[in-house]
Design a protein around this motif. Structure first.
Motif, PDB file in Angstrom:
ATOM      1  N   LEU A 124       0.830  -1.285   0.018  1.00  0.00           N
ATOM      2  CA  LEU A 124      -0.074  -0.081  -0.074  1.00  0.00           C
ATOM      3  C   LEU A 124       0.806   1.429   0.099  1.00  0.00           C
ATOM      4  N   MET A 125       1.926   1.259   0.733  1.00  0.00           N
ATOM      5  CA  MET A 125       2.778   2.397   0.939  1.00  0.00           C
ATOM      6  C   MET A 125       3.562   2.862  -0.475  1.00  0.00           C
ATOM      7  N   ARG A 126       3.699   1.745  -0.991  1.00  0.00           N
ATOM      8  CA  ARG A 126       4.572   1.794  -2.205  1.00  0.00           C
ATOM      9  C   ARG A 126       3.786   2.561  -3.752  1.00  0.00           C
ATOM     10  N   VAL A 127       2.452   2.289  -3.409  1.00  0.00           N
ATOM     11  CA  VAL A 127       1.436   2.849  -4.455  1.00  0.00           C
ATOM     12  C   VAL A 127       0.921   4.370  -3.939  1.00  0.00           C
ATOM     13  N   ASN A 128       0.552   4.215  -2.696  1.00  0.00           N
ATOM     14  CA  ASN A 128      -0.340   5.380  -1.978  1.00  0.00           C
ATOM     15  C   ASN A 128       0.603   6.583  -1.509  1.00  0.00           C
ATOM     16  N   LEU A 129       1.683   6.264  -1.178  1.00  0.00           N
ATOM     17  CA  LEU A 129       2.598   7.313  -0.750  1.00  0.00           C
ATOM     18  C   LEU A 129       3.838   7.306  -1.516  1.00  0.00           C
ATOM     19  N   ASP A 130       4.655   6.392  -2.062  1.00  0.00           N
ATOM     20  CA  ASP A 130       5.632   6.384  -2.603  1.00  0.00           C
ATOM     21  C   ASP A 130       5.492   6.793  -4.238  1.00  0.00           C
ATOM     22  N   GLY A 131       4.094   6.427  -4.619  1.00  0.00           N
ATOM     23  CA  GLY A 131       3.789   6.835  -6.037  1.00  0.00           C
ATOM     24  C   GLY A 131       3.636   8.528  -5.998  1.00  0.00           C
ATOM     25  N   VAL A 132       3.272   8.974  -4.868  1.00  0.00           N
ATOM     26  CA  VAL A 132       3.030  10.691  -4.876  1.00  0.00           C
ATOM     27  C   VAL A 132       4.516  11.028  -4.994  1.00  0.00           C
ATOM     28  N   PHE A 133       5.406  10.672  -4.252  1.00  0.00           N
ATOM     29  CA  PHE A 133       6.944  10.955  -4.644  1.00  0.00           C
ATOM     30  C   PHE A 133       7.209  10.801  -5.754  1.00  0.00           C
ATOM     31  N   ASN A 134       7.149   9.518  -6.340  1.00  0.00           N
ATOM     32  CA  ASN A 134       7.547   9.248  -7.555  1.00  0.00           C
ATOM     33  C   ASN A 134       7.153  10.300  -8.753  1.00  0.00           C
ATOM     34  N   MET A 135       5.970  10.510  -8.856  1.00  0.00           N
ATOM     35  CA  MET A 135       5.162  11.424  -9.788  1.00  0.00           C
ATOM     36  C   MET A 135       5.789  12.752  -9.588  1.00  0.00           C
ATOM     37  N   CYS A 136       5.633  13.335  -8.310  1.00  0.00           N
ATOM     38  CA  CYS A 136       5.855  14.597  -8.190  1.00  0.00           C
ATOM     39  C   CYS A 136       7.610  15.000  -8.466  1.00  0.00           C
ATOM     40  N   ARG A 137       8.296  13.930  -7.942  1.00  0.00           N
ATOM     41  CA  ARG A 137       9.694  14.145  -8.099  1.00  0.00           C
ATOM     42  C   ARG A 137      10.058  14.308  -9.601  1.00  0.00           C
ATOM     43  N   ASN A 138       9.433  13.712 -10.577  1.00  0.00           N
ATOM     44  CA  ASN A 138       9.590  13.476 -11.848  1.00  0.00           C
ATOM     45  C   ASN A 138       9.136  14.837 -12.726  1.00  0.00           C
ATOM     46  N   VAL A 139       8.057  15.794 -12.301  1.00  0.00           N
ATOM     47  CA  VAL A 139       7.396  16.875 -12.760  1.00  0.00           C
ATOM     48  C   VAL A 139       7.930  18.325 -12.355  1.00  0.00           C
ATOM     49  N   VAL A 140       8.230  18.098 -11.054  1.00  0.00           N
ATOM     50  CA  VAL A 140       8.500  19.373 -10.324  1.00  0.00           C
ATOM     51  C   VAL A 140       9.532  20.125 -10.967  1.00  0.00           C
ATOM     52  N   GLU A 141      10.717  19.633 -11.350  1.00  0.00           N
ATOM     53  CA  GLU A 141      11.640  20.195 -12.004  1.00  0.00           C
ATOM     54  C   GLU A 141      11.198  21.027 -13.261  1.00  0.00           C
ATOM     55  N   GLY A 142      10.538  20.564 -14.200  1.00  0.00           N
ATOM     56  CA  GLY A 142      10.124  21.076 -15.387  1.00  0.00           C
ATOM     57  C   GLY A 142       9.236  22.201 -15.025  1.00  0.00           C
ATOM     58  N   MET A 143       8.189  21.881 -14.099  1.00  0.00           N
ATOM     59  CA  MET A 143       7.191  22.975 -13.628  1.00  0.00           C
ATOM     60  C   MET A 143       7.944  24.072 -13.139  1.00  0.00           C
ATOM     61  N   THR A 144       8.923  24.194 -12.311  1.00  0.00           N
ATOM     62  CA  THR A 144       9.314  25.190 -11.624  1.00  0.00           C
ATOM     63  C   THR A 144      10.206  26.073 -12.702  1.00  0.00           C
ATOM     64  N   ALA A 145      10.956  25.400 -13.562  1.00  0.00           N
ATOM     65  CA  ALA A 145      11.682  25.965 -14.582  1.00  0.00           C
ATOM     66  C   ALA A 145      10.664  26.984 -15.553  1.00  0.00           C
ATOM     67  N   ARG A 146       9.533  26.217 -15.722  1.00  0.00           N
ATOM     68  CA  ARG A 146       8.598  26.972 -16.691  1.00  0.00           C
ATOM     69  C   ARG A 146       7.955  28.118 -15.755  1.00  0.00           C
ATOM     70  N   GLY A 147       7.799  27.801 -14.654  1.00  0.00           N
ATOM     71  CA  GLY A 147       7.189  28.932 -13.734  1.00  0.00           C
ATOM     72  C   GLY A 147       5.875  28.692 -13.942  1.00  0.00           C
ATOM     73  N   PHE A 148       5.298  27.467 -13.877  1.00  0.00           N
ATOM     74  CA  PHE A 148       3.784  27.213 -13.806  1.00  0.00           C
ATOM     75  C   PHE A 148       3.447  25.788 -13.477  1.00  0.00           C
ATOM     76  N   GLY A 149       2.739  25.520 -12.654  1.00  0.00           N
ATOM     77  CA  GLY A 149       2.223  23.923 -12.517  1.00  0.00           C
ATOM     78  C   GLY A 149       1.235  23.882 -11.330  1.00  0.00           C
ATOM     79  N   ARG A 150       0.284  22.778 -11.582  1.00  0.00           N
ATOM     80  CA  ARG A 150      -0.609  22.721 -10.544  1.00  0.00           C
ATOM     81  C   ARG A 150      -0.574  20.984 -10.369  1.00  0.00           C
ATOM     82  N   ILE A 151      -0.274  20.925  -8.810  1.00  0.00           N
ATOM     83  CA  ILE A 151      -0.267  19.578  -8.565  1.00  0.00           C
ATOM     84  C   ILE A 151      -1.369  19.398  -7.500  1.00  0.00           C
ATOM     85  N   VAL A 152      -2.286  18.220  -7.644  1.00  0.00           N
ATOM     86  CA  VAL A 152      -3.133  17.892  -6.815  1.00  0.00           C
ATOM     87  C   VAL A 152      -3.410  16.380  -6.403  1.00  0.00           C
TER      88      VAL A 152
END
Length: 263
Positions: A124-152
Motif C-alpha cells: 500500500l505504501m509503495r502505491v499510495n505514498l511512494d507513488g506521490v513522491f515518484n510522480m511529483c519528483r519527476n514533474v516538479v523540476e520542469g514545472m518550476t523551470a517554466r514558472g507554472f504548475g498545478r499538483i493535486v
C-alpha cells in the motif's frame, strides 16, 4: 492616483495553448471523471494506470470514446520510480510539458494492525505514498523551470479521522497531505501550487462492495444524506488545477458531505 479595480486594465494570460494534464489512477471511477472534467477546461489529458489492467483499459477507451482527441492512455507503475521517470519523459516528448499532475492512484490492503502483514503495509505504501513522491519528483523540476504548475494529490477523509482496519491506508493518506504542504512551500514562489483533495465516501465500486447494512449506516452518518459522486471530487480537482487558482496552495479541500468537519 491609484486606479480602482473597475478601471484597472485586465491582465491577459500568456498564450500557452492547451494545458497538459497527467492523471494517475486515471482509469478508475474517480480518476476517469477527473479526466473528463479536465477536458472541459480545454486540457489535453493523459490517463495513467497499470498496463496489466487490459479489460479495464478497454472499458475506459469505450467510456471516453467521445473525448478520444482530448484523453489518451499511457501505462506506468507509479510505485516504480524508473517507470514514472520514463512516463514523464514520454509525455514531455509527445506534448512538450506536464502542466498539471493529479495523483489519484491508490489501493487498499485492509486488516487490523494485529493481523496486518508487512507485505500489506509495504504494498500500500509503495502505491499510495511512494507513488506521490515518484510522480511529483519527476514533474516538479520542469514545472518550476517554466514558472507554472498545478499538483493535486488525492488523500481521503480516513487520513483525517483514521479508520478501523486501515492503519496503513490512513497513515499513507495523512502522509499525502503532509507531503503536499511541504512541497507547496518549496514551489510557491515558482508558480507551482500543491494541494490535497480528501474525498469522503463516494459511490464507487469499492463502496458498492460493502454490505447494504454497513452502506446504509455510512450514509446515515453523512449530513447531506448521500454518498459523494466521482463528479463531486472531479469538479474540486478541476478548480484547483485552473490557471486562476494560483493563490491556493498547501490546502486540503475536504469533499465529504460534512462527514468530517474541522478548521
Amino acid at each position: 492616483m491609484n486606479q480602482t479595480a473597475a478601471s484597472r486594465p485586465a491582465v491577459e494570460k500568456p498564450a500557452v495553448g492547451r494545458r497538459v494534464a497527467l492523471v494517475t489512477g486515471g482509469i478508475g471511477g474517480i480518476g476517469t471523471e477527473i479526466c473528463r472534467q479536465l477536458t472541459q477546461t480545454d486540457c489535453k489529458v493523459v490517463a495513467v494506470d497499470l498496463a496489466a489492467r487490459s479489460e479495464r483499459i478497454a472499458a475506459f477507451r469505450d467510456e471516453i470514446a467521445s473525448s478520444h482527441d482530448a484523453i489518451t492512455f499511457e501505462p506506468a507503475d507509479v510505485s516504480d520510480f524508473d517507470s514514472c521517470q520514463q512516463l514523464v519523459a514520454r509525455i514531455e516528448q509527445q506534448h512538450g510539458r506536464v502542466d498539471i499532475l493529479v495523483n489519484a492512484a491508490g489501493i487498499t490492503r485492509d486488516a487490523s494492525l494485529r493481523k496486518m502483514t508487512p507485505q500489506q503495509w509495504h504494498e500500500l505504501m509503495r502505491v499510495n505514498l511512494d507513488g506521490v513522491f515518484n510522480m511529483c519528483r519527476n514533474v516538479v523540476e520542469g514545472m518550476t523551470a517554466r514558472g507554472f504548475g498545478r499538483i493535486v494529490n488525492i488523500s481521503s477523509v480516513n487520513g483525517q479521522t483514521g479508520q478501523f482496519g486501515q492503519t496503513n491506508y490512513s497513515a499513507a493518506k495523512a502522509g499525502v497531505h503532509g507531503f503536499s504542504m511541504a512541497l507547496a512551500r518549496e514551489t510557491a514562489r515558482k508558480g507551482v501550487t500543491v494541494n490535497t483533495v480528501s474525498p469522503g465516501y463516494c459511490d464507487t465500486p469499492m463502496v458498492a462492495a460493502v454490505s447494504a447494512e454497513i452502506r446504509a449506516q455510512i450514509i446515515a452518518d453523512i449530513p447531506v444524506g448521500r454518498l459523494g459522486s466521482p463528479a463531486d471530487i472531479a469538479r474540486t480537482v478541476a478548480f484547483l488545477a485552473a490557471d486562476d487558482a494560483g493563490y491556493i496552495t498547501g490546502a486540503n479541500l475536504p469533499v465529504n458531505g460534512g462527514y468530517f468537519m474541522s478548521f
